[in-house]
Design an enzyme around this catalytic site. Structure first.
Site, PDB file in Angstrom:
ATOM      1  N   ASP A  72     -33.356  92.009  14.700  1.00  0.00           N
ATOM      2  CA  ASP A  72     -33.929  90.781  15.256  1.00  0.00           C
ATOM      3  C   ASP A  72     -35.097  90.304  14.393  1.00  0.00           C
ATOM      4  O   ASP A  72     -35.666  89.238  14.635  1.00  0.00           O
ATOM      5  CB  ASP A  72     -34.318  90.948  16.730  1.00  0.00           C
ATOM      6  CG  ASP A  72     -35.427  91.943  16.942  1.00  0.00           C
ATOM      7  OD1 ASP A  72     -35.840  92.622  15.983  1.00  0.00           O
ATOM      8  OD2 ASP A  72     -35.909  92.060  18.094  1.00  0.00           O
ATOM      9  N   SER A  73     -35.410  91.068  13.336  1.00  0.00           N
ATOM     10  CA  SER A  73     -36.321  90.568  12.299  1.00  0.00           C
ATOM     11  C   SER A  73     -35.768  89.281  11.694  1.00  0.00           C
ATOM     12  O   SER A  73     -36.509  88.511  11.071  1.00  0.00           O
ATOM     13  CB  SER A  73     -36.540  91.627  11.211  1.00  0.00           C
ATOM     14  OG  SER A  73     -35.299  92.169  10.787  1.00  0.00           O
ATOM     15  N   ASP A  96     -28.710  94.148  16.686  1.00  0.00           N
ATOM     16  CA  ASP A  96     -29.995  94.390  17.356  1.00  0.00           C
ATOM     17  C   ASP A  96     -30.079  93.509  18.599  1.00  0.00           C
ATOM     18  O   ASP A  96     -30.040  92.275  18.494  1.00  0.00           O
ATOM     19  CB  ASP A  96     -31.126  94.030  16.382  1.00  0.00           C
ATOM     20  CG  ASP A  96     -32.392  94.787  16.656  1.00  0.00           C
ATOM     21  OD1 ASP A  96     -32.416  95.620  17.581  1.00  0.00           O
ATOM     22  OD2 ASP A  96     -33.370  94.556  15.905  1.00  0.00           O
ATOM     23  N   LYS A 147     -28.507  98.178  18.948  1.00  0.00           N
ATOM     24  CA  LYS A 147     -29.813  98.832  18.975  1.00  0.00           C
ATOM     25  C   LYS A 147     -30.673  98.132  20.017  1.00  0.00           C
ATOM     26  O   LYS A 147     -30.578  96.912  20.186  1.00  0.00           O
ATOM     27  CB  LYS A 147     -30.489  98.745  17.604  1.00  0.00           C
ATOM     28  CG  LYS A 147     -31.906  99.343  17.572  1.00  0.00           C
ATOM     29  CD  LYS A 147     -32.462  99.441  16.182  1.00  0.00           C
ATOM     30  CE  LYS A 147     -33.181  98.212  15.700  1.00  0.00           C
ATOM     31  NZ  LYS A 147     -34.324  97.775  16.547  1.00  0.00           N
ATOM     32  N   GLU A 178     -34.889  98.424  21.933  1.00  0.00           N
ATOM     33  CA  GLU A 178     -36.242  98.934  21.703  1.00  0.00           C
ATOM     34  C   GLU A 178     -36.816  99.634  22.932  1.00  0.00           C
ATOM     35  O   GLU A 178     -36.567  99.220  24.062  1.00  0.00           O
ATOM     36  CB  GLU A 178     -37.177  97.781  21.296  1.00  0.00           C
ATOM     37  CG  GLU A 178     -36.813  97.184  19.951  1.00  0.00           C
ATOM     38  CD  GLU A 178     -37.852  96.191  19.438  1.00  0.00           C
ATOM     39  OE1 GLU A 178     -38.888  95.968  20.109  1.00  0.00           O
ATOM     40  OE2 GLU A 178     -37.613  95.627  18.357  1.00  0.00           O
ATOM     41  N   GLU A 210     -40.611 103.610  14.061  1.00  0.00           N
ATOM     42  CA  GLU A 210     -41.284 102.597  13.234  1.00  0.00           C
ATOM     43  C   GLU A 210     -42.804 102.748  13.298  1.00  0.00           C
ATOM     44  O   GLU A 210     -43.390 102.811  14.388  1.00  0.00           O
ATOM     45  CB  GLU A 210     -40.881 101.182  13.695  1.00  0.00           C
ATOM     46  CG  GLU A 210     -41.589 100.101  12.872  1.00  0.00           C
ATOM     47  CD  GLU A 210     -40.997  98.710  12.989  1.00  0.00           C
ATOM     48  OE1 GLU A 210     -39.941  98.542  13.620  1.00  0.00           O
ATOM     49  OE2 GLU A 210     -41.617  97.782  12.424  1.00  0.00           O
TER      50      GLU A 210
HETATM   51  O1  KIV Z   1     -35.336  94.077  13.434  1.00  0.00           O
HETATM   52  C1  KIV Z   1     -35.376  94.897  12.506  1.00  0.00           C
HETATM   53  O2  KIV Z   1     -35.216  94.576  11.321  1.00  0.00           O
HETATM   54  C2  KIV Z   1     -35.623  96.289  12.871  1.00  0.00           C
HETATM   55  C3  KIV Z   1     -35.828  97.269  11.763  1.00  0.00           C
HETATM   56  C4  KIV Z   1     -37.156  97.098  11.162  1.00  0.00           C
HETATM   57  C5  KIV Z   1     -35.595  98.653  12.213  1.00  0.00           C
HETATM   58  O3  KIV Z   1     -35.677  96.594  14.023  1.00  0.00           O
END
Ligand code: KIV
Length: 318
Positions: A71-72, A110, A140, A142, A209
């Site tokens: 989600d970056s 994510d 994924k 969080e 992280e």
């Molecule tokens: O969103 C993302 O890119 C991440 C990574 C930094 C693990 O969660």
């Protein structure tokens, strides 16, 4: 934790460790079983983010093990100020593009902020979208606590889940900003407990992280699942970096843990500036960039065009 298989005998998968060349040989697709083998054998696991078709083809050809459509993307691709605004529809669209460019690595979608917190039903339905609509292999999410319950529900629905603890950007405001976590014994204990909750929930791996190396070292003997670090020191089973950070595409300030392996943005600006210069200097396009027609056809076309009314201000301003 017995959800995932024990390691099978090792079968070489990547290019020779003595070679620095990108992995161009034919390899079998990455699997969760293979990830556990890598952990057992102490072979570092390589994970990177990707967000579109071209970046997917690059990371695939580079021979990475895991690809995360993080989600970056909210920040590095979509230009939002943080990760919370990105929607499921946006994440699914990006993940589907990455899927089309990947052959070998395991693809993880994510789950964005607001896509899994409300209920197990919401979490399962959105995890299913990543699998059905985007072709992801896993998702994924969080944090531990309630997120570990969501992780368990998704795993029970048959979808592999990766956890994420330490600095969890979706809750950065609660955590005091984008800063390292677990730097006191009390907070370090919370982070470790969250990782263990996610393991207990059946996650196949966990991202750590921005936590002290000492925290990772304290956690590792208690983890059966692979730990993938990002700013978590060398003790983790693998490492992940954001594609735009490691290639120097992102123009924001990189985090302390980032090593930049290229300065692609500089090269992109150089290329686009050179193009703009050539257009303005009329040195592009050159004759070799154009298409031709026979003189007879050109003559006939020209005669016909001359019979058309001329636009009053053709070629002039004002
Ligand atoms: O969103 C993302 O890119 C991440 C990574 C930094 C693990 O969660």
């Amino acid at each position: 934790m017995s959800t995932y298989p024990q390691p099978a005998p090792h079968q070489p998968q990547q290019s020779s460790p003595t070679s620095n060349k990108p992995n161009s040989q034919s390899v079998s697709p990455m699997s969760i079983t293979r990830l556990f083998e890598k952990k057992a054998l102490g072979e570092p696991i390589v994970m990177v983010t990707a967000y579109d078709y071209p970046s997917a083809t690059v990371v695939d050809e580079s021979g990475v093990d895991l690809v995360l459509v993080g989600d970056s993307a909210a920040m590095v691709v979509l230009g939002y100020p943080n990760t919370t605004p990105v929607s499921m529809d946006e994440m699914v669209m990006l993940s589907a593009a990455v899927r089309r460019g990947l052959k070998t690595p395991l693809l993880i979608g994510d789950m964005p902020f607001g896509s899994y917190e409300a209920s197990n039903e919401q979490a399962i339905a959105n995890a299913q979208r990543f699998i059905k609509e985007a072709g992801c292999d896993a998702v994924k999410l969080e944090r531990g606590g309630a997120s570990a319950d969501r992780a368990k529900a998704i795993v029970d629905a048959g979808i592999p889940v990766m956890g994420h603890v330490g600095l969890t950007p979706q809750s950065a405001v609660q955590l005091g900003g984008f800063r390292a976590q677990g730097r006191t014994a009390a907070r370090g204990r919370e982070v470790i407990e969250e990782a263990l909750q996610l393991q207990e929930a059946g996650c196949f791996a966990v991202v750590l992280e921005a936590v002290p190396s000492e925290l990772t070292e304290a956690l590792m003997p208690h983890l059966e699942i692979p730990a993938i670090g990002i700013g978590a020191g060398p003790a983790a089973d693998g490492q992940v970096l954001v594609y735009h950070d490691l290639l120097g595409i992102w123009n924001g300030r990189p985090a302390k843990f980032v090593r930049q392996y290229a300065q692609v943005r500089e090269e992109m600006v150089r290329g686009v500036s050179a193009y703009a210069y050539d257009v303005r200097e009329r040195s592009y396009p050159a004759p070799e960039h154009g298409y031709g027609m026979s003189p007879d056809e050109a003559h006939e076309l020209q005669n016909w065009a001359e019979s058309l009314p001329v636009a009053p201000a053709a070629g002039k301003l004002g």
